[in-house]
Motif scaffolding. Structure first.
Motif, PDB file in Angstrom:
ATOM      1  N   VAL A   4      54.749  15.427  26.401  1.00  0.00           N
ATOM      2  CA  VAL A   4      55.340  15.804  27.683  1.00  0.00           C
ATOM      3  C   VAL A   4      56.059  14.619  28.321  1.00  0.00           C
ATOM      4  CG1 VAL A   4      54.842  16.712  29.970  1.00  0.00           C
ATOM      5  CG2 VAL A   4      53.596  17.584  28.015  1.00  0.00           C
ATOM      6  N   THR A   5      55.485  13.430  28.235  1.00  0.00           N
ATOM      7  CA  THR A   5      56.097  12.254  28.861  1.00  0.00           C
ATOM      8  C   THR A   5      57.386  11.826  28.177  1.00  0.00           C
ATOM      9  OG1 THR A   5      54.539  10.954  27.554  1.00  0.00           O
ATOM     10  CG2 THR A   5      53.997  11.329  29.873  1.00  0.00           C
ATOM     11  N   LEU A   7      59.932  13.547  27.722  1.00  0.00           N
ATOM     12  CA  LEU A   7      61.076  14.078  28.470  1.00  0.00           C
ATOM     13  C   LEU A   7      61.472  13.129  29.596  1.00  0.00           C
ATOM     14  CD1 LEU A   7      59.329  17.103  27.770  1.00  0.00           C
ATOM     15  CD2 LEU A   7      61.715  17.634  28.212  1.00  0.00           C
ATOM     16  N   PHE A   8      60.493  12.692  30.379  1.00  0.00           N
ATOM     17  CA  PHE A   8      60.811  11.716  31.422  1.00  0.00           C
ATOM     18  C   PHE A   8      61.358  10.436  30.804  1.00  0.00           C
ATOM     19  CE2 PHE A   8      59.932   8.009  33.955  1.00  0.00           C
ATOM     20  CZ  PHE A   8      60.400   8.375  35.211  1.00  0.00           C
ATOM     21  N   TRP A  66      53.448  13.599  41.649  1.00  0.00           N
ATOM     22  CA  TRP A  66      53.968  13.912  40.320  1.00  0.00           C
ATOM     23  C   TRP A  66      53.960  12.675  39.424  1.00  0.00           C
ATOM     24  CZ3 TRP A  66      54.122  17.960  37.591  1.00  0.00           C
ATOM     25  CH2 TRP A  66      54.937  18.072  36.476  1.00  0.00           C
ATOM     26  N   LEU A  70      52.248  12.090  35.660  1.00  0.00           N
ATOM     27  CA  LEU A  70      52.838  11.406  34.501  1.00  0.00           C
ATOM     28  C   LEU A  70      51.908  10.312  33.989  1.00  0.00           C
ATOM     29  CD1 LEU A  70      56.573  11.034  35.663  1.00  0.00           C
ATOM     30  CD2 LEU A  70      55.686  12.614  33.931  1.00  0.00           C
ATOM     31  N   SER A 218      61.245  20.329  36.593  1.00  0.00           N
ATOM     32  CA  SER A 218      61.814  19.016  36.900  1.00  0.00           C
ATOM     33  C   SER A 218      61.841  18.106  35.682  1.00  0.00           C
ATOM     34  CB  SER A 218      61.020  18.353  38.032  1.00  0.00           C
ATOM     35  OG  SER A 218      59.801  17.794  37.569  1.00  0.00           O
ATOM     36  N   LEU A 219      60.922  18.295  34.727  1.00  0.00           N
ATOM     37  CA  LEU A 219      60.915  17.441  33.539  1.00  0.00           C
ATOM     38  C   LEU A 219      62.150  17.672  32.676  1.00  0.00           C
ATOM     39  CD1 LEU A 219      57.187  17.360  32.416  1.00  0.00           C
ATOM     40  CD2 LEU A 219      58.592  15.429  33.128  1.00  0.00           C
ATOM     41  N   SER A 222      64.698  15.616  34.288  1.00  0.00           N
ATOM     42  CA  SER A 222      64.488  14.196  33.993  1.00  0.00           C
ATOM     43  C   SER A 222      64.942  13.838  32.587  1.00  0.00           C
ATOM     44  CB  SER A 222      63.001  13.850  34.157  1.00  0.00           C
ATOM     45  OG  SER A 222      62.579  14.062  35.484  1.00  0.00           O
TER      46      SER A 222
END
Length: 518
Positions: A4-5, A7-8, A66, A70, A218-219, A222
């Protein structure tokens, strides 16, 4: 397989000095947010919490909350979303039911946290954050000199990343375990549905809670180096102003908020030309109000169908699919939630078999998008995940062109005099009346029929209509047996934090104190 991280981190890599989040006058660049989330992860691990530990984040719509999420993910830990509108006792029950290890809470919710802690137990780890955090050391002091680079940690893509409480609109919430793998499919579908040129990254408006679909959406922003504009709440005038001020390109809103946008007297005077995707989901939308929205906003309306068990990306009805020959469609397509996207299989099933086009049954889903199961609830998991399929509990059909239509929730079907009535079908007719802002159709006890159909209606400001007028309208459109037998008017319908009308609460108001509930 993407974590998941990741993407940021893609946005962090391609646009480190760009604004990642903005709320009011405060901004966070990708580099600031990225480094802070890494430091949070390092501090959690240094404090002895192993990967797989579970943390609640209790916050209003706030980028700092948020960024903490993360940080949890970077440390291989599990996020428990917490609705700040919920009573302390409810939050405590969720937290203890999911075996939480600690809570990060925003200082504005200190009293609620204190009441919650009384119910949950005093021995848990807790930490306050926020711009005016008083008293004991807060987040900055706790982070201290923790490293601000990514932790060197091997994370299994099939490990749980979040335990989402179900909406609770039809019963007690369960804990949905989603993984890095299941969320990756969500983001793949979102990135396919909402496309941008590399030199024009999106500007996402998070008006709905970051603790639900807005945070996940939102990801995807990002990942493209875009900006997320955060509002405290989904207030119509603030939404319109933010779109103008920040040249917002996309916003997710539940239908009830879109209805209120349409009622704004200066709506047509606003400069909303930057908007490319006005995404509606979470609840059925009135087709009549959808047509009005299309005439006002143009080809930007986009429907997304999903549920926390298959998060936010089963199917999409894209902007162009709302139109035919340049005008809003009139062939029934607007009642569809679009076509399923590539990385998921969707079938309409009944009694273990797949139905043909236009036959009504339960919508079933399979693939990596689907949850791992319900936390600590193997019975509910076995009931939902049968024969390799997620049984969504949604009733619907698929037409010969592959478009998916939702009739209703299976548990919301009203059986009156032995006949099935789907509330959403009746609500669509009620929504078509100009005086009706929103409504909920439920079954109330009846001595002869078992249940009778009752409509609970919220009117637009300054408008009126009689109960008999609405009953006659339904009879004309649907026939007598599908028409409500009673109509009751209320100032405000009960809603979840995401704006979804809580039909369960409406129904319970009619059955309270009775020995049976059906």
């Amino acid at each position: 397989m993407t974590l998941v991280t990741d993407l940021f981190d893609r946005g962090w890599k391609i646009a480190p000095d760009s604004v990642a989040y903005v709320k009011g006058e405060r901004t966070w660049t990708y580099d600031e947010a990225g480094r802070r989330s890494c430091a949070i992860a390092h501090r959690l691990l240094a404090q002895g919490f192993p990967p797989g530990s579970k943390f609640g984040v209790l916050a209003p719509n706030d980028p700092e909350g948020w960024i903490i999420v993360l940080g949890l993910w970077r440390a291989g830990m599990i996020w428990i979303p917490m609705n700040p509108a919920s009573p302390p006792e409810t939050l405590a029950d969720l937290f203890t039911g999911f075996d939480g290890d600690g809570i990060f809470f925003h200082e504005s919710l200190a009293e609620k946290f204190a009441a919650m802690r009384t119910s949950a137990g005093t021995g848990l780890f807790s930490l306050a954050f926020g711009p005016t955090q008083p008293g004991p050391p807060g987040l900055d002091e706790w982070i201290g000199d923790a490293p601000d680079h990514r932790p060197e940690l091997e994370i299994d893509p099939d490990s749980v990343v979040a335990i989402f409480p179900t909406g609770g609109t039809t019963g007690s919430p369960k804990g949905v375990m989603n993984t890095h793998r299941s969320f990756s499919i969500t983001f793949a579908h979102i990135l396919l549905a909402f496309t941008y040129e590399p030199h024009q990254p999106p500007v996402n408006l998070a008006a709905a809670p970051l603790t639900h679909s807005s945070g996940m959406l939102s990801l995807a922003t990002s990942a493209q180096g875009g900006k997320v504009v955060v509002l405290e709440r989904a207030e119509p005038r603030a939404i319109l102003q933010a779109i103008e001020d920040h040249s917002v390109t996309e916003v997710f809103l539940p239908p009830t908020v879109i209805y209120r946008l349409l009622d704004q007297p200066d709506l047509t005077e606003r400069d909303l030309g930057s908007l490319r995707y006005l995404i509606y989901s979470s609840a059925p939308m009135s087709v009549e109000k959808l047509r009005k929205a299309l005439s006002v906003f143009g080809p930007v309306l986009t429907e997304s169908y999903g549920q926390v068990e298959a998060f936010a990306g089963i199917s999409f009805l894209r902007p162009s699919e709302h139109f035919q020959d340049g005008v809003p469609r009139t062939d029934g397509r607007l009642a569809s939630c679009g076509r399923p996207y590539p990385f998921v299989r969707v079938e309409i099933r009944r009694d273990g078999r797949t139905l043909n086009a236009n036959e009504t049954g339960e919508i079933c889903v399979r693939g990596d998008l689907v949850m791992k199961g319900y936390y600590g609830n193997p019975e509910a998991t076995a009931e939902a995940l049968k024969d390799g399929w997620l049984h969504t509990g949604d009733v619907g059909h698929m037409d010969e062109h592959g478009y998916l239509y939702i009739t209703d929730r299976a548990k919301d079907v009203v059986i009156s005099g032995g006949l099935n009535v789907y509330p959403t079908e009746v609500e669509q007719v009620l929504w078509s009346h100009a005086a009706v802002q929103d409504c909920a159709v439920v079954g109330a006890p009846h001595p002869d029929w078992g249940e009778e159909l009752v409509a609970v209606v919220e009117l637009n400001d300054g408008m009126s209509v009689s109960a008999q007028e609405l009953i006659v309208l339904c009879k004309q459109r649907l026939g007598s047996y599908k028409a409500p037998k009673r109509v009751e008017f209320v100032d405000d319908l009960p809603r979840s934090v995401n704006g979804k009308v809580l039909r369960r609460e409406v129904r319970q108001s009619f059955w309270r104190g009775l020995e049976r509930s059906i």
